[in-house]
Design a protein around this motif. Structure first.
Motif, PDB file in Angstrom:
ATOM      1  N   ALA A  47      -2.358  -1.419   2.367  1.00 48.39           N
ATOM      2  CA  ALA A  47      -3.379  -0.523   1.813  1.00 48.39           C
ATOM      3  C   ALA A  47      -2.893   0.921   1.789  1.00 48.39           C
ATOM      4  CB  ALA A  47      -4.668  -0.640   2.625  1.00 48.39           C
ATOM      5  N   TYR A  71      -0.276   1.221  -0.987  1.00 50.73           N
ATOM      6  CA  TYR A  71      -0.921   1.168  -2.305  1.00 50.73           C
ATOM      7  C   TYR A  71      -1.675   2.466  -2.598  1.00 50.73           C
ATOM      8  CZ  TYR A  71      -4.204  -0.360  -5.917  1.00 50.73           C
ATOM      9  OH  TYR A  71      -4.955  -0.462  -7.061  1.00 50.73           O
ATOM     10  N   SER A  72      -2.369   2.999  -1.596  1.00 51.44           N
ATOM     11  CA  SER A  72      -3.104   4.250  -1.786  1.00 51.44           C
ATOM     12  C   SER A  72      -2.154   5.419  -2.045  1.00 51.44           C
ATOM     13  CB  SER A  72      -3.965   4.529  -0.555  1.00 51.44           C
ATOM     14  OG  SER A  72      -4.662   5.746  -0.692  1.00 51.44           O
ATOM     15  N   THR A  91       3.706  -3.868  -5.066  1.00 47.53           N
ATOM     16  CA  THR A  91       2.792  -3.389  -4.024  1.00 47.53           C
ATOM     17  C   THR A  91       1.381  -3.907  -4.248  1.00 47.53           C
ATOM     18  OG1 THR A  91       4.128  -1.375  -3.891  1.00 47.53           O
ATOM     19  CG2 THR A  91       1.970  -1.319  -2.852  1.00 47.53           C
ATOM     20  N   PHE A  92       0.976  -3.967  -5.503  1.00 46.83           N
ATOM     21  CA  PHE A  92      -0.377  -4.428  -5.814  1.00 46.83           C
ATOM     22  C   PHE A  92      -0.566  -5.896  -5.433  1.00 46.83           C
ATOM     23  CE2 PHE A  92      -3.499  -6.142  -8.887  1.00 46.83           C
ATOM     24  CZ  PHE A  92      -4.593  -5.389  -8.505  1.00 46.83           C
ATOM     25  N   TYR A 141      -0.932  -6.062  -1.766  1.00 51.17           N
ATOM     26  CA  TYR A 141      -2.243  -5.513  -1.418  1.00 51.17           C
ATOM     27  C   TYR A 141      -3.352  -6.519  -1.717  1.00 51.17           C
ATOM     28  CZ  TYR A 141      -6.370  -2.535  -1.674  1.00 51.17           C
ATOM     29  OH  TYR A 141      -7.621  -2.003  -1.499  1.00 51.17           O
ATOM     30  N   THR A 182      -5.495  -7.998   1.292  1.00 44.86           N
ATOM     31  CA  THR A 182      -6.877  -7.539   1.192  1.00 44.86           C
ATOM     32  C   THR A 182      -7.826  -8.726   1.106  1.00 44.86           C
ATOM     33  OG1 THR A 182      -6.192  -5.492   0.109  1.00 44.86           O
ATOM     34  CG2 THR A 182      -8.478  -6.142  -0.147  1.00 44.86           C
ATOM     35  N   GLY A 238      -7.792   1.571  -2.498  1.00 48.04           N
ATOM     36  CA  GLY A 238      -6.861   1.295  -1.413  1.00 48.04           C
ATOM     37  C   GLY A 238      -7.286   1.858  -0.078  1.00 48.04           C
TER      38      GLY A 238
END
Length: 244
Positions: free
Chosen positions: A78, A81-82, A134-135, A138, A142, A238
């Motif tokens: 997270a 990603y953020s 990365t997504f 995530y 998540t 994120g």
């Protein structure tokens, strides 16, 4: 004659021995863990004397301990990603000739040199091409985090329901007991002039839900409501999500 079939196919030998080695290790782990699991089961059964709500609380704590590694990897994914989203947004403003002014809390115009634009373009392309990888990480962690948080939220609400289970209050409400009366009804029976005023008082029970809400113990705090809009916004940006 020497049998060179095994020497000519070393990968085949490894492939034949690996399942056997794996089965032996799994069997040893199960044999070693069996007494520990039996002891843990007996200890958990002893908690039954403390009530069902205590067992649910233990399950919530065990869920947090078991899923701690998922939480750690989720925090890493997270945060990464953020940071990538923030970097892409900042570099996108660079192409528009703007930048964020943290002192005034707004976006101001800015002139960039060709070197800054070149470096910004390289950084933007790197972050953009790394974003799908990365997504995906995530999304996976998540999803696991949301499942753990959802299960923990259900257990928390189950514990609250057990703590405030209105069996006694419901029985009093069905029997029209005065202990759960919500208001009184005054009725004039006799008026004599001159003389005393005769009135009767009759207790009136409210609705079942109002009676239950008034009889909830004070030390028991209600569970907070889930803010779905805030939760979905945090997932899209994120941001970390916490138990609900």
């Amino acid at each position: 004659m020497h049998d060179d079939s095994k020497n000519s196919r070393p990968l085949g030998v490894v492939g034949e021995r690996l399942p056997r080695y794996y089965n032996v290790n799994v069997t040893m782990v199960c044999l070693l863990a069996k007494p520990l699991l039996e002891l843990a089961s007996e200890i958990f059964l002893c908690f039954g004397y403390l009530g069902l709500t205590f067992q649910v609380s233990i399950l919530i704590d065990l869920l947090g301990l078991v899923s701690f590694h998922v939480y750690c990897i989720y925090v890493y994914a997270a945060r990464l990603y953020s940071l990538q989203l923030s970097g892409l947004l900042a570099l996108f403003r660079l192409f528009l000739g703007k930048k964020h002014n943290p002192l005034r809390g707004r976006v101001d115009s800015c002139e960039y040199s060709p070197d800054q634009l070149f470096v910004g373009t390289l950084a933007f392309m790197i972050l953009l091409f790394l974003l799908p990888t990365t997504f995906m990480y995530y999304i996976v962690f998540t999803t696991l985090r949301v499942m753990v948080v959802g299960l923990g939220g259900l257990l928390t609400r189950l514990r609250y329901l057990l703590e405030t289970l209105p069996l006694y209050v419901t029985s009093l409400w069905l029997l029209k007991s005065t202990a759960v009366a919500s208001t009184v009804f005054l009725k004039v029976e006799l008026i004599q002039r001159p003389g005393p005023l005769v009135m009767t008082v009759q207790t009136v029970s409210g609705s079942w839900w109002d009676t239950v809400k008034r009889c909830v113990p004070d030390p028991v705090l209600p569970t907070p409501e889930v803010e779905w809009a805030k939760l979905l916004t945090s997932l899209a940006q994120g941001k970390l999500i916490y138990p609900v």
